[in-house]
Design an enzyme around this catalytic site. Structure first.
Site, short mmCIF file in Angstrom:
data_model
loop_
_atom_site.label_atom_id
_atom_site.label_comp_id
_atom_site.label_asym_id
_atom_site.label_seq_id
_atom_site.Cartn_x
_atom_site.Cartn_y
_atom_site.Cartn_z
N SER A 77 0.83 -1.19 0.00
CA SER A 77 0.00 0.00 0.00
C SER A 77 0.88 1.26 0.00
O SER A 77 1.62 1.48 -0.94
CB SER A 77 -0.95 -0.03 1.20
OG SER A 77 -1.97 0.94 1.06
N ASP A 150 -8.99 -5.00 -5.85
CA ASP A 150 -8.63 -4.01 -4.82
C ASP A 150 -9.69 -2.92 -4.77
O ASP A 150 -9.93 -2.21 -5.75
CB ASP A 150 -7.27 -3.40 -5.17
CG ASP A 150 -6.68 -2.60 -4.01
OD1 ASP A 150 -7.45 -2.08 -3.19
OD2 ASP A 150 -5.44 -2.52 -3.93
N HIS A 184 -7.55 -5.45 -1.30
CA HIS A 184 -6.35 -4.72 -0.89
C HIS A 184 -5.45 -5.57 0.00
O HIS A 184 -4.22 -5.46 -0.05
CB HIS A 184 -6.75 -3.43 -0.18
CG HIS A 184 -5.61 -2.48 0.01
ND1 HIS A 184 -4.88 -1.96 -1.05
CD2 HIS A 184 -5.06 -1.94 1.13
CE1 HIS A 184 -3.94 -1.17 -0.59
NE2 HIS A 184 -4.02 -1.13 0.73
#
Length: 212
Positions: A77, A150, A184
């Site tokens: 991330s 995601d 994610h």
């Protein structure tokens, strides 16, 4: 609890700690602080993370646990975004792994993380902090991994897709891995095993055996 001598390491998911089983030294949960006024701190973001990374490598080498000529870096991330910027603006690392990151800040135009200004208020900053915009500067192999579903608003898969195309189109060393049905964070056992294989294989080639 933090710091207890009775707390044991737990390996979960595709954690970087699995590198320990392959003979790597791991600098876990390293802090690369970016400090300054909340409205302008990102003006020196790149300089600060590069300086922080160099200080971490120098300290690890001083401790005798790291070969400064064979260091890799990775993140997930915002950590992936940081990884891409470190590879773009320094030659400290032999390779990098960036998972589910954002690489083009014009695709997050209303701010991100600690950046409070919009793209229209600080366009030069958004360009400076976007690895996508500076893709010609990177000369270090990078592995991109992203979940195909995601749902994080700042890290839609298009971020990795376009960054990969930009790297490939400019002749850079890159591999892009997409993970079916993953969001994610990665959940499936098959995904965990695949990601671990990709990560270890990448570093075995470009970090551990660098120059061989």
């Amino acid at each position: 609890m933090s710091g207890s001598p009775y707390r044991f390491t737990t390996f979960t998911g595709p954690t970087h700690l699995f590198f320990l089983t392959q003979g790597y030294a791991i600098l876990d949960d390293a802090a690369l602080p970016v400090v300054g006024d909340s409205m302008t701190v990102n003006e020196t973001y790149v300089d600060q993370i590069v300086a922080g990374a160099k200080a971490a490598i120098d300290k690890a080498a001083e401790m005798g646990v790291t070969d400064p000529n064979r260091v890799g870096v990775g993140g997930h991330s915002y950590g992936a975004f940081m990884t891409a910027n470190l590879l773009t603006h320094s030659n400290l690392f032999k390779a990098g792994i960036a998972r589910s990151g954002a690489y083009n800040r014009t695709l997050t135009p209303f701010g991100f993380q600690q950046e409070l200004r919009t793209f229209w208020e600080a366009p030069e900053l958004y360009f400076k902090m976007s690895p996508f915009m500076n893709v010609t500067k990177i000369n270090t192999p990078i592995l991109l991994i992203h979940g195909e579903r995601d749902n994080n608003s700042g890290t839609f898969p298009v971020q990795s897709e376009r960054y990969f195309m930009a790297l490939k189109g400019n002749g850079k060393t890159v591999r892009y891995v997409t993970l079916p049905l993953e969001s994610h964070g990665y959940a499936a056992q098959e995904t965990t095993e695949h990601v671990l294989w990709e990560q270890i294989t990448w570093f075995e080639k470009w970090v551990k055996n660098a120059g061989k």
